[in-house]
Motif scaffolding. Structure first.
Motif, PDB file in Angstrom:
ATOM      1  N   SER A  65      21.082  -5.545  -9.351  1.00 13.27           N
ATOM      2  CA  SER A  65      20.029  -6.436  -9.132  1.00 13.27           C
ATOM      3  C   SER A  65      20.036  -6.774  -7.620  1.00 13.27           C
ATOM      4  N   VAL A  66      21.316  -6.933  -7.005  1.00 10.81           N
ATOM      5  CA  VAL A  66      21.398  -7.009  -5.533  1.00 10.81           C
ATOM      6  C   VAL A  66      20.700  -5.952  -4.873  1.00 10.81           C
ATOM      7  N   ALA A  67      21.005  -4.722  -5.199  1.00  7.64           N
ATOM      8  CA  ALA A  67      20.314  -3.659  -4.395  1.00  7.64           C
ATOM      9  C   ALA A  67      18.781  -3.536  -4.508  1.00  7.64           C
ATOM     10  N   PHE A  68      18.249  -3.809  -5.800  1.00  7.09           N
ATOM     11  CA  PHE A  68      16.964  -4.070  -5.908  1.00  7.09           C
ATOM     12  C   PHE A  68      16.286  -4.816  -5.203  1.00  7.09           C
ATOM     13  N   LYS A  75      12.354  -5.732   0.047  1.00  6.29           N
ATOM     14  CA  LYS A  75      11.910  -6.308   1.259  1.00  6.29           C
ATOM     15  C   LYS A  75      10.967  -5.332   1.840  1.00  6.29           C
ATOM     16  N   ASP A  76      11.017  -3.884   1.608  1.00  8.31           N
ATOM     17  CA  ASP A  76      10.178  -2.901   2.200  1.00  8.31           C
ATOM     18  C   ASP A  76       9.000  -2.482   1.366  1.00  8.31           C
ATOM     19  N   VAL A  77       9.147  -2.905   0.169  1.00 11.52           N
ATOM     20  CA  VAL A  77       8.186  -2.417  -0.878  1.00 11.52           C
ATOM     21  C   VAL A  77       7.249  -3.334  -1.505  1.00 11.52           C
ATOM     22  N   ALA A  78       7.704  -4.802  -1.564  1.00  7.43           N
ATOM     23  CA  ALA A  78       6.796  -5.794  -2.207  1.00  7.43           C
ATOM     24  C   ALA A  78       6.049  -6.397  -0.934  1.00  7.43           C
ATOM     25  N   VAL A  79       4.745  -6.993  -1.264  1.00 10.76           N
ATOM     26  CA  VAL A  79       4.027  -7.627  -0.433  1.00 10.76           C
ATOM     27  C   VAL A  79       4.746  -8.581   0.286  1.00 10.76           C
ATOM     28  N   GLU A  93       0.898  -1.342   0.123  1.00 13.13           N
ATOM     29  CA  GLU A  93       0.146  -0.093  -0.160  1.00 13.13           C
ATOM     30  C   GLU A  93       1.053   1.365  -0.017  1.00 13.13           C
ATOM     31  N   GLY A  94       0.640   2.207  -0.809  1.00 16.99           N
ATOM     32  CA  GLY A  94       1.438   3.440  -1.045  1.00 16.99           C
ATOM     33  C   GLY A  94       2.777   3.379  -1.478  1.00 16.99           C
ATOM     34  N   LYS A  95       3.221   2.185  -2.143  1.00 16.51           N
ATOM     35  CA  LYS A  95       4.581   1.886  -2.765  1.00 16.51           C
ATOM     36  C   LYS A  95       4.524   1.796  -4.139  1.00 16.51           C
ATOM     37  N   THR A  96       3.235   1.779  -4.972  1.00 14.05           N
ATOM     38  CA  THR A  96       3.142   1.487  -6.349  1.00 14.05           C
ATOM     39  C   THR A  96       4.111   2.193  -7.120  1.00 14.05           C
ATOM     40  N   ASP A  97       3.934   3.674  -6.970  1.00 15.07           N
ATOM     41  CA  ASP A  97       4.619   4.508  -7.744  1.00 15.07           C
ATOM     42  C   ASP A  97       6.120   4.385  -7.885  1.00 15.07           C
ATOM     43  N   GLN A  98       6.517   4.172  -6.261  1.00 15.80           N
ATOM     44  CA  GLN A  98       8.169   3.988  -6.092  1.00 15.80           C
ATOM     45  C   GLN A  98       8.341   2.530  -6.880  1.00 15.80           C
TER      46      GLN A  98
END
Length: 97
Positions: A72-75, A80-84, A13-18
């Motif tokens: 890729s590692v950074a993404f 962990k904080d953005v995807a469900v 929630e709230g992270k879609t645009d990011q």
């Protein structure tokens, strides 16, 4: 033999645009990798917080190199904080035609 997969991601929630912006940036980097054949990001029309990334690499070595790339590692750490689920869910596929 080529390695193809579809990565499924759902933004919290709230992270879609990011997530959309970061996927676009990731695509620019991955497409420059020597073993990358395809990296196409799709946003689902009926569920705009969900994304599917269709990827193809020259072989398993190219895919392993992709996973080890700093971008890729950074993404993947950032997810962990953005995807469900805290990560992308991978479905490996093979072309039949």
């Amino acid at each position: 033999m080529e390695v193809s997969l579809i990565a499924h991601l759902e933004a919290r929630e709230g992270k879609t645009d990011q997530l959309a912006a970061r996927l676009s940036d990731l695509a620019r980097h991955v497409r420059k990798e020597a073993g990358n054949r395809l990296f196409q990001v799709y946003r689902r029309c009926d569920e705009p917080n969900r994304f599917d990334v269709v990827e193809t690499y020259a072989d398993e070595t190219a895919f392993a190199s992709h996973l080890a790339e700093p971008h890729s590692v950074a993404f993947n750490a950032w997810l962990k904080d953005v995807a469900v689920s805290g990560k992308s869910e991978l479905t490996f596929v093979e072309a039949i035609s």
